[in-house]
Enzyme design. Sequence first.
Site, PDB file in Angstrom:
ATOM      1  N   SER A   1       0.839  -1.198   0.000  1.00 22.62           N
ATOM      2  CA  SER A   1       0.000   0.000   0.000  1.00 22.62           C
ATOM      3  C   SER A   1       0.875   1.250   0.000  1.00 22.62           C
ATOM      4  CB  SER A   1      -0.901   0.009   1.231  1.00 22.62           C
ATOM      5  OG  SER A   1      -1.515   1.279   1.351  1.00 22.62           O
TER       6      SER A   1
ATOM      7  N   HIS B   1      -1.482  -1.430  -4.079  1.00 25.05           N
ATOM      8  CA  HIS B   1      -2.713  -1.005  -3.405  1.00 25.05           C
ATOM      9  C   HIS B   1      -2.691   0.516  -3.262  1.00 25.05           C
ATOM     10  CE1 HIS B   1      -6.166  -1.696  -0.691  1.00 25.05           C
ATOM     11  NE2 HIS B   1      -5.662  -0.714   0.043  1.00 25.05           N
TER      12      HIS B   1
ATOM     13  N   ASP C   1      -4.756   3.763  -1.923  1.00 27.06           N
ATOM     14  CA  ASP C   1      -5.826   4.225  -1.043  1.00 27.06           C
ATOM     15  C   ASP C   1      -6.273   5.616  -1.452  1.00 27.06           C
ATOM     16  OD1 ASP C   1      -6.088   2.124   0.935  1.00 27.06           O
ATOM     17  OD2 ASP C   1      -4.048   2.648   1.547  1.00 27.06           O
TER      18      ASP C   1
ATOM     19  N   MET D   1      -8.718   8.605  -0.460  1.00 27.90           N
ATOM     20  CA  MET D   1      -9.516   9.092   0.683  1.00 27.90           C
ATOM     21  C   MET D   1     -10.002  10.508   0.402  1.00 27.90           C
ATOM     22  SD  MET D   1      -7.030   7.939   3.758  1.00 27.90           S
ATOM     23  CE  MET D   1      -6.335   6.286   3.860  1.00 27.90           C
TER      24      MET D   1
ATOM     25  N   HIS E   1      -8.455   1.268  -3.801  1.00 27.33           N
ATOM     26  CA  HIS E   1      -9.361   1.174  -2.652  1.00 27.33           C
ATOM     27  C   HIS E   1      -9.992   2.549  -2.437  1.00 27.33           C
ATOM     28  CE1 HIS E   1      -9.557   0.409   2.022  1.00 27.33           C
ATOM     29  NE2 HIS E   1     -10.749   0.571   1.486  1.00 27.33           N
TER      30      HIS E   1
ATOM     31  N   MET F   1     -11.994   4.981  -0.611  1.00 26.79           N
ATOM     32  CA  MET F   1     -12.617   5.373   0.661  1.00 26.79           C
ATOM     33  C   MET F   1     -13.237   6.743   0.419  1.00 26.79           C
ATOM     34  SD  MET F   1      -9.643   3.970   3.148  1.00 26.79           S
ATOM     35  CE  MET F   1      -8.527   3.813   1.768  1.00 26.79           C
TER      36      MET F   1
ATOM     37  N   MET G   1     -11.663  -4.840   6.296  1.00 27.96           N
ATOM     38  CA  MET G   1     -10.776  -3.882   6.980  1.00 27.96           C
ATOM     39  C   MET G   1     -10.487  -4.401   8.386  1.00 27.96           C
ATOM     40  SD  MET G   1     -10.102  -1.281   4.933  1.00 27.96           S
ATOM     41  CE  MET G   1      -9.088  -0.507   6.179  1.00 27.96           C
TER      42      MET G   1
ATOM     43  N   PHE H   1      -6.128   5.753   8.049  1.00 32.97           N
ATOM     44  CA  PHE H   1      -4.711   5.967   8.372  1.00 32.97           C
ATOM     45  C   PHE H   1      -3.945   4.644   8.365  1.00 32.97           C
ATOM     46  CE2 PHE H   1      -7.232   9.276  10.300  1.00 32.97           C
ATOM     47  CZ  PHE H   1      -6.580  10.420   9.892  1.00 32.97           C
ATOM     48  N   GLY H   2      -2.676   4.738   7.962  1.00 29.85           N
ATOM     49  CA  GLY H   2      -1.807   3.570   8.046  1.00 29.85           C
ATOM     50  C   GLY H   2      -1.220   3.460   9.449  1.00 29.85           C
TER      51      GLY H   2
ATOM     52  N   ASP I   1      -6.784  -5.708   4.985  1.00 30.86           N
ATOM     53  CA  ASP I   1      -6.134  -4.402   4.922  1.00 30.86           C
ATOM     54  C   ASP I   1      -6.131  -3.763   6.305  1.00 30.86           C
ATOM     55  OD1 ASP I   1      -5.134  -1.962   4.128  1.00 30.86           O
ATOM     56  OD2 ASP I   1      -6.874  -1.376   2.932  1.00 30.86           O
TER      57      ASP I   1
ATOM     58  N   GLY J   1      -2.760  -3.105   9.370  1.00 33.49           N
ATOM     59  CA  GLY J   1      -1.940  -3.675  10.441  1.00 33.49           C
ATOM     60  C   GLY J   1      -1.298  -5.014  10.134  1.00 33.49           C
TER      61      GLY J   1
ATOM     62  N   GLY K   1       1.162  -1.712   4.258  1.00 37.43           N
ATOM     63  CA  GLY K   1       1.749  -0.402   3.990  1.00 37.43           C
ATOM     64  C   GLY K   1       3.015  -0.206   4.790  1.00 37.43           C
TER      65      GLY K   1
HETATM   66  C1  DX5 Z   1      -6.077   2.344   5.729  1.00 35.79           C
HETATM   67  C2  DX5 Z   1      -5.703   1.888   4.354  1.00 35.79           C
HETATM   68  C3  DX5 Z   1      -4.630   0.880   4.287  1.00 35.79           C
HETATM   69  C4  DX5 Z   1      -3.292   1.311   4.840  1.00 35.79           C
HETATM   70  C5  DX5 Z   1      -2.735   0.108   5.537  1.00 35.79           C
HETATM   71  O1  DX5 Z   1      -7.256   3.087   5.669  1.00 35.79           O
HETATM   72  O2  DX5 Z   1      -6.831   1.338   3.692  1.00 35.79           O
HETATM   73  O3  DX5 Z   1      -4.461   0.364   2.964  1.00 35.79           O
HETATM   74  O4  DX5 Z   1      -2.382   1.732   3.864  1.00 35.79           O
HETATM   75  O5  DX5 Z   1      -1.570   0.498   6.175  1.00 35.79           O
HETATM   76  P1  DX5 Z   1      -0.839  -0.402   7.249  1.00 35.79           P
HETATM   77  O6  DX5 Z   1      -0.380  -1.647   6.553  1.00 35.79           O
HETATM   78  O7  DX5 Z   1       0.257   0.475   7.706  1.00 35.79           O
HETATM   79  O8  DX5 Z   1      -1.848  -0.708   8.333  1.00 35.79           O
HETATM   80 ZN    ZN Z   2      -6.485   0.275   1.721  1.00 39.32          ZN
END
Ligand code: DX5
Ligand code: ZN
Length: 219
Positions: free
Chosen positions: A8, A33, A35, A37, A66, A68, A137, A143-144, A175, A177, A197
């Site tokens: 990601s 991937h 994201d 937002m 993805h 969002m 999810m 947020f990552g 997706d 953590g 990510g």
């Molecule tokens: C969160 C995103 C994820 C994010 C995951 O809203 O959809 O794709 O990048 O990041 P990590 O792997 O750091 O949790």
């Molecule tokens: Zn994502």
Amino acid sequence: MTYKLAPSILAADISKLGEELEAVKRAGADYIHIDIMDGMFVPNISFGITVVEGIRKCVDTFFDVHLMVHDPIRYIRDFVEAGADGLTVHYEACDDLDATIDEIKSFNKKVGIAIKPMTDVSVVLPYMEKVDMILVMTVEPGFGGQKMRKEMFEKIKTIRSYAEEIGHEVDIEVDGGVGVDNLDEVLDSGANVIVAGTKIFKGDIVANMDSFKSIINKR
Ligand code: DX5
Ligand code: ZN
């Protein structure tokens, strides 16, 4: 089962995004991937259409987009034209989910439906036969770098067993953590598309990719 690893780019170093995309591609990324937002469906704002269009020139890897985004049907054509190969929309964000799925299919792109942690898994089951992928999810989207909510594995198990029951092959994407510390459990639950990510892009990208791949390749 075919497994896919999907780094990601939310966690990439944006000042050298092209190089980092090349690096994950060379290290065996199956998908990229991306994201998207909108600051409305989720509290954060990330990339827009022109970013997808720009990075499309860097690699030919499958773009797993993805969305969002509130009412994403408005932007499907734009993301397809920018280079998306697969588009995943949130169950919670669509005014008309059937129409949104049909819109994605009209461009011959892969369709996914995503659910947030608070959303019951039963809502996606009726759509299973219409889609290629369900995204579960394992963190609150936006947020990552958050901690994985392992209680979401139950949803993955439910989706996998329902898919087997009705004889429909579906990809299940996880997706949020994901890291080498929990990857085996994620795979055991029945997921086959793995988003990561922070645990790919922070530190040594190639070494991180290798660690993920060596666990996946044992399956
Ligand atoms: C969160 C995103 C994820 C994010 C995951 O809203 O959809 O794709 O990048 O990041 P990590 O792997 O750091 O949790
Ligand atoms: Zn994502």
